[in-house]
Design a protein around this motif. Structure first.
Motif, mmCIF file in Angstrom:
data_model
loop_
_atom_site.group_PDB
_atom_site.id
_atom_site.type_symbol
_atom_site.label_atom_id
_atom_site.label_comp_id
_atom_site.label_asym_id
_atom_site.label_seq_id
_atom_site.Cartn_x
_atom_site.Cartn_y
_atom_site.Cartn_z
ATOM 1 N N VAL A 111 34.137 -60.027 15.852
ATOM 2 C CA VAL A 111 32.926 -60.761 15.506
ATOM 3 C C VAL A 111 32.873 -61.001 14.009
ATOM 4 O O VAL A 111 33.469 -60.249 13.215
ATOM 5 N N LEU A 112 32.172 -62.048 13.619
ATOM 6 C CA LEU A 112 32.011 -62.401 12.211
ATOM 7 C C LEU A 112 30.524 -62.383 11.883
ATOM 8 O O LEU A 112 29.718 -63.002 12.587
ATOM 9 N N VAL A 113 30.160 -61.681 10.825
ATOM 10 C CA VAL A 113 28.778 -61.570 10.368
ATOM 11 C C VAL A 113 28.647 -62.297 9.039
ATOM 12 O O VAL A 113 29.363 -61.990 8.080
ATOM 13 N N THR A 114 27.765 -63.264 8.960
ATOM 14 C CA THR A 114 27.536 -63.977 7.708
ATOM 15 C C THR A 114 26.538 -63.212 6.841
ATOM 16 O O THR A 114 25.760 -62.407 7.342
ATOM 17 N N VAL A 148 38.311 -65.193 16.248
ATOM 18 C CA VAL A 148 36.916 -64.764 16.130
ATOM 19 C C VAL A 148 36.173 -65.192 17.389
ATOM 20 O O VAL A 148 36.014 -66.378 17.667
ATOM 21 N N GLU A 149 35.720 -64.215 18.141
ATOM 22 C CA GLU A 149 35.102 -64.511 19.428
ATOM 23 C C GLU A 149 33.605 -64.778 19.335
ATOM 24 O O GLU A 149 33.048 -65.507 20.159
ATOM 25 N N THR A 150 32.941 -64.172 18.347
ATOM 26 C CA THR A 150 31.507 -64.386 18.151
ATOM 27 C C THR A 150 31.210 -64.503 16.667
ATOM 28 O O THR A 150 31.668 -63.676 15.863
ATOM 29 N N ILE A 151 30.462 -65.531 16.303
ATOM 30 C CA ILE A 151 29.970 -65.686 14.939
ATOM 31 C C ILE A 151 28.461 -65.520 14.971
ATOM 32 O O ILE A 151 27.764 -66.235 15.711
ATOM 33 N N TYR A 152 27.946 -64.571 14.214
ATOM 34 C CA TYR A 152 26.501 -64.421 14.043
ATOM 35 C C TYR A 152 26.134 -65.147 12.752
ATOM 36 O O TYR A 152 26.385 -64.647 11.653
ATOM 37 N N ASP A 153 25.545 -66.323 12.881
ATOM 38 C CA ASP A 153 25.269 -67.165 11.714
ATOM 39 C C ASP A 153 23.775 -67.176 11.403
ATOM 40 O O ASP A 153 23.005 -67.875 12.058
ATOM 41 N N MET A 154 23.396 -66.416 10.397
ATOM 42 C CA MET A 154 22.011 -66.411 9.937
ATOM 43 C C MET A 154 21.879 -67.174 8.615
ATOM 44 O O MET A 154 20.861 -67.084 7.938
ATOM 45 N N VAL A 155 22.929 -67.912 8.241
ATOM 46 C CA VAL A 155 22.931 -68.651 6.977
ATOM 47 C C VAL A 155 22.615 -70.127 7.193
ATOM 48 O O VAL A 155 21.724 -70.691 6.570
ATOM 49 N N GLY A 156 23.362 -70.771 8.085
ATOM 50 C CA GLY A 156 23.120 -72.175 8.369
ATOM 51 C C GLY A 156 23.570 -73.095 7.257
ATOM 52 O O GLY A 156 24.420 -72.744 6.432
ATOM 53 N N VAL A 159 26.362 -67.858 17.483
ATOM 54 C CA VAL A 159 24.967 -67.455 17.620
ATOM 55 C C VAL A 159 24.247 -67.876 16.357
ATOM 56 O O VAL A 159 24.525 -67.369 15.266
ATOM 57 N N PHE A 160 23.338 -68.812 16.484
ATOM 58 C CA PHE A 160 22.707 -69.450 15.323
ATOM 59 C C PHE A 160 21.239 -69.052 15.237
ATOM 60 O O PHE A 160 20.469 -69.285 16.164
ATOM 61 N N GLY A 161 20.859 -68.462 14.094
ATOM 62 C CA GLY A 161 19.476 -68.054 13.930
ATOM 63 C C GLY A 161 18.862 -68.458 12.609
ATOM 64 O O GLY A 161 17.880 -67.867 12.185
ATOM 65 N N ALA A 162 19.446 -69.440 11.937
ATOM 66 C CA ALA A 162 18.952 -69.868 10.618
ATOM 67 C C ALA A 162 17.993 -71.036 10.787
ATOM 68 O O ALA A 162 18.348 -72.195 10.589
ATOM 69 N N MET A 163 16.755 -70.753 11.167
ATOM 70 C CA MET A 163 15.788 -71.812 11.445
ATOM 71 C C MET A 163 15.554 -72.687 10.224
ATOM 72 O O MET A 163 15.426 -72.207 9.108
ATOM 73 N N GLY A 164 15.537 -73.989 10.460
ATOM 74 C CA GLY A 164 15.309 -74.939 9.386
ATOM 75 C C GLY A 164 16.559 -75.342 8.645
ATOM 76 O O GLY A 164 16.509 -76.162 7.735
ATOM 77 N N ARG A 165 17.731 -74.778 9.018
ATOM 78 C CA ARG A 165 18.960 -75.076 8.293
ATOM 79 C C ARG A 165 20.095 -75.427 9.252
ATOM 80 O O ARG A 165 21.250 -75.103 9.024
ATOM 81 N N PHE A 166 19.771 -76.095 10.344
ATOM 82 C CA PHE A 166 20.789 -76.501 11.313
ATOM 83 C C PHE A 166 21.323 -77.871 10.908
ATOM 84 O O PHE A 166 20.604 -78.866 10.932
#
Length: 326
Positions: free
Chosen positions: A146-149, A213-221, A239-246
């Motif tokens: 997994v990759l953590v931003t 890389v099987e999973t990317i946790y993207d909180m940066v966007g 997995v995208f969680g950077a609201m407002g930056r898609f």
């Protein structure tokens, strides 16, 4: 009492220290003397009017507070006066108001803080801790690479640790600069990578075959998301969680479809219920208390320096959790 407010959108300089009446708890509420206020990057975006939702102005920001119960409103018997409590205002329809010396909040919205967890650390375990916890639940990293931003930030630093505890095979931690890379390594990341180098994907490729890389946790966007897709495996998940930056375009999504890749949105609030919130915060508090989870408070600013705290977070010059202290 003192509070921080802004009346227009803009840079950190729009934050002003003001005087306002001390709140009085009504029926079902308690008055909490604030000891620490957590700062989150989405609040920077809100101040800039770049978030997914535009708040009404004027606004006293702040949605996560830790403090001590000072008074009980009518009908409230617990928690007792003097109890140390976490106040996750964001989970109970309070989208603002925490950047102040006192808050009045529903008694049911509080979670007790154990004596072995500081008020400052408790702020890091609300939005950021719950986000990291639910990310590993929604997209289980067990046995995966997994990759953590933003791995040196509030969410990322906790996510690196929780992903390892959840059984990830390899945790790749992206962080900006040598100091933050070293910090991510100290958290237990298997492969910390400096995303500020000219081609961080190539640096990653020196250690892993392309597309592992099987999973990317993207909180940066932002533009980062597109560059991260280049290392995602066939059949992998973003997995995208950077609201407002898609900023992915239709062509990027089509490319994901041809690679059998999936895009999973992540939003914390719909996952929370009053009962689960208390249980999950208790879980995080216990992990800190027994040493399984390390929380790093990378910046403490007095309430009078709220603008400086925002500026530090906005320029990404901080590590771990940023807190304001009244």
């Amino acid at each position: 009492m003192k509070a921080v407010e802004y009346r227009s959108f803009g840079g950190p300089e729009v934050l002003e220290l003001i005087d306002m009446p001390k709140p009085v708890p009504v029926h079902g509420e308690v008055l909490v003397r604030v000891g620490a206020i957590g700062l989150n990057f989405f609040e920077v975006l809100m101040r800039q009017d770049r978030y997914a939702a535009t708040p009404d102005l004027p606004l006293v920001p702040g949605v996560e507070v830790a403090g001590i119960v000072e008074a009980l409103g009518e009908g409230v018997k617990t928690p007792a006066v003097g109890t140390r409590v976490a106040v996750p205002m964001f989970a109970f329809g309070r989208g603002a108001g925490g950047c102040a010396e006192y808050v009045a909040i529903d008694a049911d919205a509080l979670a007790p803080i154990p004596d072995d967890v500081s008020l400052e650390v408790a702020t890091a375990l609300m939005i950021q801790g719950l986000t990291a916890l639910h990310l590993v639940r929604k997209s289980n990293p067990r046995g995966k690479t997994v990759l953590v931003t933003a791995a040196a930030g509030g969410v990322g630093s906790l996510l690196v640790q929780l992903a390892k505890q959840a059984g990830a095979k390899t945790v790749i931690a992206l962080a900006g600069g040598s100091e933050k890379v070293a910090f991510a390594r100290a958290l237990g990341a298997d492969l910390p990578i400096d995303y500020q180098v000219a081609d961080w994907q190539a640096a990653l490729g020196q250690h892993l075959a392309r597309g592992q890389v099987e999973t990317i946790y993207d909180m940066v966007g932002g533009p980062f998301t597109k560059s991260a897709l280049g290392v995602l495996a066939q059949g992998g998940e973003l997995v995208f969680g950077a609201m407002g930056r898609f900023e992915l375009e239709a062509a990027d999504v089509e490319q994901m479809l041809t690679g059998n890749q999936s895009l999973r949105g992540f939003a914390l609030l719909p996952l929370l219920t009053p009962s689960s919130l208390t249980a999950d915060l208790g879980d995080l508090f216990r992990r800190v208390g027994d040493g399984r989870l390390k929380v790093y408070v990378g910046g403490r600013f007095p309430l009078t320096q709220a603008a400086e705290a925002h500026r530090a977070m906005e320029t990404r010059s901080t590590t771990g959790k940023i807190v304001l202290v009244p």
